[in-house]
Design an enzyme around this catalytic site. Structure first.
Site, PDB file in Angstrom:
ATOM      1  N   HIS A   1       0.833  -1.199   0.000  1.00  0.00           N
ATOM      2  CA  HIS A   1       0.000   0.000   0.000  1.00  0.00           C
ATOM      3  C   HIS A   1       0.874   1.258   0.000  1.00  0.00           C
ATOM      4  O   HIS A   1       1.530   1.568   0.986  1.00  0.00           O
ATOM      5  CB  HIS A   1      -0.890  -0.026   1.241  1.00  0.00           C
TER       6      HIS A   1
ATOM      7  N   HIS B   1      -0.631  10.378  -2.642  1.00  0.00           N
ATOM      8  CA  HIS B   1      -1.958   9.911  -2.245  1.00  0.00           C
ATOM      9  C   HIS B   1      -2.999  10.992  -2.476  1.00  0.00           C
ATOM     10  O   HIS B   1      -4.155  10.696  -2.788  1.00  0.00           O
ATOM     11  CB  HIS B   1      -1.960   9.489  -0.785  1.00  0.00           C
TER      12      HIS B   1
END
Length: 383
Positions: free
Chosen positions: A56, A98
Site C-alpha cells: 500500500h 496519495h
C-alpha cells in the site's frame, strides 16, 4: 484489442474463479492455474499468488509513502504488487501522491519561493488549505523532498524525511522496467486515478495521460502486470475504452457515494454497488473490486470483527476478484479483538487479523507492512 479478441473475465481472473492458488492474467497462466500449476515458486511469469499482497503506497509502514524508497523496499521484501496513486502537475505530468494536497507529505512549507502557492481549494466537496500538485510544474515539484505523512504514529519513518523526491509515474515505470530486467520477472503495479472528475474539470484529465504512458511502456494489454483502480467507477469505464489493462473499482463505506455519482446525480451508494445487481453492473467494465475491509467483515459496536458479509461470494459469482484495503500492524488500525496492550501505535496481532480476512476467500489485500502480510499469506497457503 477488439472486444472479440479479449479473454473472457474468467480467463482474466484465473484462480479467483478457477480455484487454484494463483490469480492469473492471460490464457496460458489461466490454463496453468486450472491444472493446479499456477501457484508457488514455480508459477509462470504472468501469475500471482493468492492471497496476493499489495504494498500500500509502497512499504509505507517503514518509509515515507509513494517514494522510490518505499517502492524499492516493498519489492525487496517480496511484495507481489506495488501501489501508486496518481495526481497531475500543472504541466500535465502524472506524479505519485496519495492526494494532490502535498502539505503533509513534502517539505513544501519550508520553501519560501512557494509561499504564495498556499491556497484553499474544494476537492470532492471538502475544503483543504495547503499546497497542491496542480499548481506546480514537474520541475518545481522535483525541488521538494518527501516526508512521513503520520510522524506521530510512525516516528521512525521520519529518519528518511528529505531522502527522496516526488516520483513521476514515468519514473516508476522506468524503475519497474529496470527491476524487472534485473529480476527476470515483471514488477506488478496497482495504479489509482485520484479525484478524476475534479481534475477533468481543470483540464487535467488523468485517464488519457495514463493510457499514453501505459502504451509507451507496454502495460496496456489484458495480460499486462498492472491493475488500474479508482473510487470513481466512470474513471474505470473511461479506461476500458482506452486500454485493456485490468480494472478494479474501489469501494468506500457502505453509506458513501462515489463522487462521480454525486456530480452526475446518480443516487446509488456503495451499499447499492455491493448488491448482486451492483456487482453485475461493475463486471460490465471491470475485473475486480477493492472494498474497504469493513465491507468484507463489518466491525461490531465495540470495534471487534463481526460476521463476514456475502460480498466475497457474490463478487466471485460475477467473476470479480477482491483486493480489499488496508491492513496496518498498529493497534489503532486493527479490529479491537486483535489489539495488544494500550499503546495505540504499538503492533497488535496483525497475523490473526490477516488470517481472519484471508479465511473469507479474498484474493489479495493492501498492506502498509508487506513483510507481515507475506508471512501471513504463506502461513495461510500452508493451512
Amino acid at each position: 484489442m477488439g472486444q472479440a479478441q479479449r479473454p473472457d473475465r474468467r480467463t482474466v481472473l484465473g484462480a479467483a474463479v478457477l480455484g487454484a492458488g494463483a490469480v492469473a492474467l492471460g490464457p496460458a497462466a489461466a490454463a496453468a492455474a486450472a491444472d493446479g500449476k499456477g501457484s508457488g515458486a514455480g508459477r509462470g511469469r504472468t501469475a500471482l499468488p493468492t492471497p496476493t499482497v499489495i504494498a500500500h503506497r509502497g512499504a509505507s509502514g517503514y518509509r515515507p509513502e509513494h517514494t522510490l524508497g518505499a517502492y524499492q523496499l516493498a519489492l525487496d521484501m517480496g511484495a507481489d504488487v506495488i501501489e501508486q496513486d496518481l495526481v497531475p502537475t500543472r504541466d500535465g505530468h502524472l506524479v505519485c501522491r496519495h492526494e494532490n494536497d502535498i502539505t503533509g507529505t513534502t517539505d513544501v512549507a519550508d520553501h519560501p519561493e512557494f509561499a504564495d502557492r498556499r491556497t484553499t481549494k474544494t476537492v470532492d466537496g471538502t475544503r483543504f488549505t495547503g499546497w497542491f500538485t496542480e499548481d506546480f510544474t514537474l520541475a518545481e515539484l522535483k525541488t521538494l523532498r518527501a516526508t512521513e505523512r503520520i510522524p506521530g504514529t510512525r516516528p521512525d519513518n521520519t529518519l528518511y524525511d528529505g531522502r527522496w523526491t516526488i516520483p513521476s509515474f514515468e519514473d516508476v515505470l522506468r524503475w519497474a522496467e529496470r527491476e524487472g530486467r534485473r529480476r527476470g520477472r515483471p514488477v506488478w503495479l496497482h495504479v489509482e486515478t485520484k479525484h478524476p472528475s475534479h481534475f477533468r474539470k481543470l483540464g487535467l484529465g488523468l485517464e488519457e495521460r495514463l493510457a499514453v504512458l501505459l502504451r509507451r511502456y507496454g502495460r496496456h494489454r489484458a495480460n499486462s502486470p498492472t491493475f488500474l483502480q479508482s473510487f470513481e467507477p466512470t474513471s474505470m469505464r473511461r479506461m476500458a475504452s482506452l486500454v485493456d489493462t485490468p480494472r478494479v473499482v474501489l469501494l468506500s463505506s457502505a453509506s458513501s457515494r462515489p463522487w462521480d455519482f454525486t456530480e452526475s446525480g446518480d443516487p446509488r451508494t456503495v451499499a447499492d454497488l455491493v448488491t448482486p445487481e451492483g456487482l453485475r453492473w461493475i463486471s460490465g467494465f471491470a475485473q475486480g473490486i477493492g472494498p474497504t475491509l469493513d465491507l468484507v467483515i463489518p466491525r461490531t459496536a465495540d470495534g471487534r470483527l463481526g460476521e463476514p458479509t456475502t460480498l466475497v461470494r457474490d463478487a466471485h459469482a460475477r467473476g470479480l476478484l477482491l483486493h480489499p484495503y488496508t491492513l496496518r500492524n498498529e493497534n489503532r488500525f486493527l479490529p479491537a479483538d486483535f489489539r495488544r496492550g494500550t499503546d495505540p501505535d504499538a503492533y497488535g496481532d496483525a497475523f490473526g487479523a490477516l488470517r481472519a480476512y484471508f479465511e473469507t476467500g479474498i484474493d489479495g489485500i493492501f498492506a502498509d507492512q508487506p513483510d507481515t502480510a507475506l508471512l501471513a499469506a504463506e502461513d495461510f497457503r500452508r493451512g
